[in-house]
Design an enzyme around this catalytic site. Structure first.
Site, PDB file in Angstrom:
ATOM      1  N   LYS A   9      -8.936  51.809  26.082  1.00  0.00           N
ATOM      2  CA  LYS A   9      -8.446  52.829  25.152  1.00  0.00           C
ATOM      3  C   LYS A   9      -7.403  53.690  25.865  1.00  0.00           C
ATOM      4  O   LYS A   9      -7.721  54.483  26.740  1.00  0.00           O
ATOM      5  CB  LYS A   9      -9.567  53.747  24.648  1.00  0.00           C
ATOM      6  N   GLU A  59     -11.940  58.526  37.995  1.00  0.00           N
ATOM      7  CA  GLU A  59     -10.806  59.048  38.764  1.00  0.00           C
ATOM      8  C   GLU A  59     -10.416  60.344  38.091  1.00  0.00           C
ATOM      9  O   GLU A  59      -9.840  60.325  36.999  1.00  0.00           O
ATOM     10  CB  GLU A  59      -9.615  58.074  38.728  1.00  0.00           C
ATOM     11  N   CYS A 112      -2.543  63.420  39.048  1.00  0.00           N
ATOM     12  CA  CYS A 112      -3.855  63.911  39.464  1.00  0.00           C
ATOM     13  C   CYS A 112      -3.858  64.280  40.942  1.00  0.00           C
ATOM     14  O   CYS A 112      -4.578  65.174  41.361  1.00  0.00           O
ATOM     15  CB  CYS A 112      -4.934  62.890  39.148  1.00  0.00           C
ATOM     16  N   GLU A 148      -6.920  72.870  38.232  1.00  0.00           N
ATOM     17  CA  GLU A 148      -5.864  71.869  38.123  1.00  0.00           C
ATOM     18  C   GLU A 148      -4.969  72.231  36.940  1.00  0.00           C
ATOM     19  O   GLU A 148      -5.429  72.348  35.809  1.00  0.00           O
ATOM     20  CB  GLU A 148      -6.464  70.482  37.898  1.00  0.00           C
TER      21      GLU A 148
END
Lengths: 496, 287
Positions: free
Chosen positions: A200, A274, A308, A406
């Site tokens: 997906k 991850e 990331c 983040e």
């Protein structure tokens, strides 16, 4: 995006004003064909969704609609998982490993052949500069398939003296920052190890995944081995919660990663994650400063900071902090922000209106908190689309939100340190542990620092380098497991 | 020998916890009786560790981590081999404990001690080799030297199996610590009397205090505190209660602890793989 950029905001003594004019160098979109309405790729066929619902995918460079995507519901997910199960127990497992490898090699080759088309589509759907999709993303996609293709008939060498077997059906959910590359990271090792998958893609960037579906079809991969379904969170949740999925592989935010981890608590599903990061880029006073500046810029402004492992915290030794920040500012004035399809563009469009709003909110809060802010004044942004100037905050306290959370955008937080011990302590002062950078000309100091950093990927005197053979993944709340290299196969096999 | 033995006035050893290289009683002052096998005769009163004991042990294990993980692999290897030597030296005490509290035969007891010694020796021999077996130099495109090495995950909490298995217990502890992790071990009530001789093995093997911490207590009371502790980096659940496993997985999500289930009982590479983190380092090659 033709614009005028002054090379220096302020004229230094003895320097004359000079101005660069960049003529637009737009990449052609001729070769890209976008279906107005897109179907799901299930069991080797393009099929309509059961809900009959569609959602729009937008070109973030101008805010215009590119296409409609099918919103897959639980019934569609079930069809995809059943197709994957059938292929896993049938055609795919009956194939000789060598043959599995052949399909993956073939996919790699088609991607190489259609690379420009894919790169342009990626840039249109994602907003990343064409030079990145053309020179980084898509070549890496092909390389990834090529790398894992070769593993398919060598799995007996994976684990010394032990045989391995595939896990079964993997549900794979990927983010929007490197859309097709993340698809490759997920699909290639899974297939090489003999699994079948339901992928997906992210709801804002599904077009290249669907194009990959076409390529997989073109390569003649047996039906059901790869199924691609589009949709948002609900579709992902249906995939995660499907009882016949053996493994979930997710790349995305730590927040969603935790939701997924919780939802698999009462199951035997294997899970790799991850997740996010707040990676530190350490610059010691003995570093090659100009190269380090380039690295810091690449570390945080590459792909609009939608990375990331972005080097979102700069830790610079106090003795060189002023000169370093001056050099950094100067370099930032020459970053070209604008139309992602322009070959001159360094920083493209923020992926969506929602992301742009989130990042702007975090910047506004930090400015309100009185943290020293810098953005290149002369840089202009296009009128349409979602854009943001690259920026940084200086002298940021370790407790500040912009130092802990983040941001996933082109926002750097700068801190200083006095000793290697302090640098290491500050670098490790995070709940994440994905990556880190170290700049020093002294080898022993680099190794000492690298050993002490709690991060899965350490870039010494470089940053943001990737390779299919190099394992990637984080410590702590940056996730579970590795992708890439020999280690990237481990999550997709059972050891006998 | 540890056990109380009726009219025999031989001095019986008080079995305490093993935390930070010392032998404290539980701060809670609580205990629970362990009986001689199949009888109502008290063999010993064991400490019933509390939540606070767990937290003390975790803090100490965290403090011990940097020192232990930076020891040379050769040194960790020597210390693990020393544990095998000390276990051999305490064979009689282990055997007595197993015979008395678990009803093992002499042969079974000696077999269990043999398995434990084998596990210590196996991982002593692996401590400076697994890095070469599971690490790699990666052939990246472009002028970079790139290598991947396994590192300790950090503080590992071990919830022991309700079915006492000495070989499995030592396999677990040796595998966890050989790669530089530190451990907080909650023994199951069954077989917990082994804490006394086992702790003495650790205390006399030049193992730095805090690397291995042993707690006796009630699994039901303590597992949650180990699973939810934010300084625990990895939790290995050997008990097979599905409720405990589900709760451990749920609690582990807070800080994304690594959850290890179904690790092999026998010594092997997988037991090391389950408790390491891979770090990949890049450096340019050039002038």
């Amino acid at each position: 995006m033709n614009k005028t950029i002054s090379a220096n905001n302020k004229k230094n003594a003895g320097e004359t004003d000079f101005v660069f004019d960049y003529s637009p160098a737009l990449e052609s979109t001729d070769m890209v064909k976008i279906n107005k309405q897109n179907k799901l790729f299930i069991n080797g066929k393009w099929t309509s969704g059961k809900s009959g619902k569609f959602f729009d995918t937008i070109n973030p460079a101008n805010g215009e609609k590119l296409a409609e995507l099918t919103e897959a519901n639980a019934e569609d997910v079930d069809r995809a998982v059943k197709a994957a199960r059938k292929a896993f127990e049938g055609s795919w497992s009956k194939l000789a490993p060598k043959q599995r490898g052949r399909y993956l090699f073939r996919i790699a080759r088609i991607i190489q052949e259609r690379s420009r088309e894919i790169a342009v589509l990626e840039t249109m759907d994602n907003g990343k500069p064409i030079k990145e999709s053309r020179d980084f993303d898509i070549p890496q996609v092909a390389a990834h398939f090529f790398y894992y293709a070769g593993w398919a008939d060598k799995l007996e060498y994976l684990f010394n003296g032990r045989n391995v077997s595939p896990i079964g059906v993997a549900g794979q959910i990927i983010p929007w920052n490197f859309p097709l590359l993340m698809a490759a990271w997920k699909i290639a090792p899974a297939l090489a190890a003999g699994n079948c998958v339901v992928l997906k893609p992210a709801e804002t960037t599904s077009l290249t995944a669907l194009l990959l579906g076409e390529i997989i079809e073109e390569a003649g991969v047996p039906p059901g081995v790869v199924n691609i379904i589009t949709g948002a969170g609900a579709t992902g949740a249906a995939l995660v919660n499907h009882p016949d999925v053996n493994k979930i592989a997710f790349t995305g935010s730590t927040e969603v990663g935790k939701i997924i981890a919780r939802s698999t608590v009462n199951t035997a599903k294997k899970l790799t994650l991850e997740l996010g990061g707040k990676s530190a880029h350490i610059v010691y006073e003995d570093a090659a400063l100009d190269q380090a500046v380039e690295s810091v810029v690449n570390g945080i402004y590459f792909n609009q900071g939608h990375v990331c492992c972005a080097g979102s915290r700069l830790l610079v030794e106090e003795s060189i902090a002023d000169i370093f920040v001056t050099k950094l500012k100067r370099r930032m004035t020459s970053l070209r922000v604008g139309d992602p399809l322009d070959k001159n563009t360094d920083v493209g469009a923020i992926n969506s209106a929602g992301e742009l709003k989130k990042i702007k909110g975090l910047i506004a809060n930090a400015i309100e908190d009185g943290i020293e802010y810098y953005e290149p004044e002369a840089t202009t942004l296009p009128q349409k689309g979602y854009y943001l100037k690259p920026c940084f905050f200086n002298n940021v306290a370790a407790s500040a939100t912009i130092c802990r959370r983040e941001i996933f955008g082109p926002v750097l937080a700068i801190q200083t340190f006095r000793t290697p011990e302090e640098a290491i302590q500050k670098a490790n002062d995070t709940t994440y542990g994905l990556a880190a950078g170290i700049w020093s000309e002294k080898g022993s100091k680099i190794h000492k620092t690298a050993q002490a950093l709690k991060a899965g990927v350490i870039w010494a005197n470089t940053y943001n380098k990737f390779d299919p053979s190099s394992p990637f993944g984080g410590y702590n709340e940056s996730g579970w497991g590795r992708e890439g290299g020999r280690h990237g196969l481990l999550p997709y096999v059972e050891v006998k | 020998m540890a056990g109380l033995n009726g009219m025999n006035t031989t001095v019986a050893k008080t079995i305490k916890l093993y935390i930070g290289g010392a032998f404290p009683r539980t701060e809670s002052g609580r205990s629970f009786p362990v009986y001689a096998h199949d009888s109502k005769k008290v063999y010993a009163h064991l400490c019933r560790a509390s939540r606070k004991d767990v937290r003390n042990a975790v803090s100490i294990a965290k403090s011990a981590l940097a020192g232990w993980s930076s020891r040379s692999a050769y040194n960790r290897s020597q210390i693990l081999y020393r544990m095998a030597e000390m276990t051999e030296g305490k064979r009689a005490e282990f055997v007595e404990t197993f015979v008395q509290t678990l009803g093992y035969s002499q042969e079974q007891s000696n077999g269990a001690v043999d398995q434990a010694i084998d596990a210590f020796v196996y991982y002593a021999g692996f401590a400076d080799k697994y890095q070469q077996v599971i690490g790699s130099v990666n052939p990246v495109t472009g002028p970079h030297h790139n290598f991947t090495t396994p590192e300790a995950v950090g503080v590992v909490a071990l919830l022991c199996s309700d079915e006492f298995d000495f070989g499995q217990l030592v396999t677990r502890i040796a595998a966890i610590t050989c790669s530089g992790n530190t451990a907080v071990v909650l023994l199951s009530e069954n077989g917990a009397a082994v804490l006394a001789p086992l702790a003495e093995v650790f205390a006399t093997s030049d193992l730095p205090g805090g690397v291995i911490n042993l707690l006796s207590g009630f699994m039901d009371e303590l597992y949650l505190h180990m699973a939810s502790h934010m300084e625990v980096d990895s939790i290995c659940c050997d008990c097979n209660d599905t409720k405990i496993i589900a709760t451990v997985k749920e609690e582990a999500v807070h800080n994304l602890k690594r959850v290890v289930l179904n690790s092999p009982k026998e010594p092997g590479l997988q037991n090391i793989l389950n408790f390491v983190e891979f770090k990949t380092v890049w450096h340019p090659v050039g002038d």
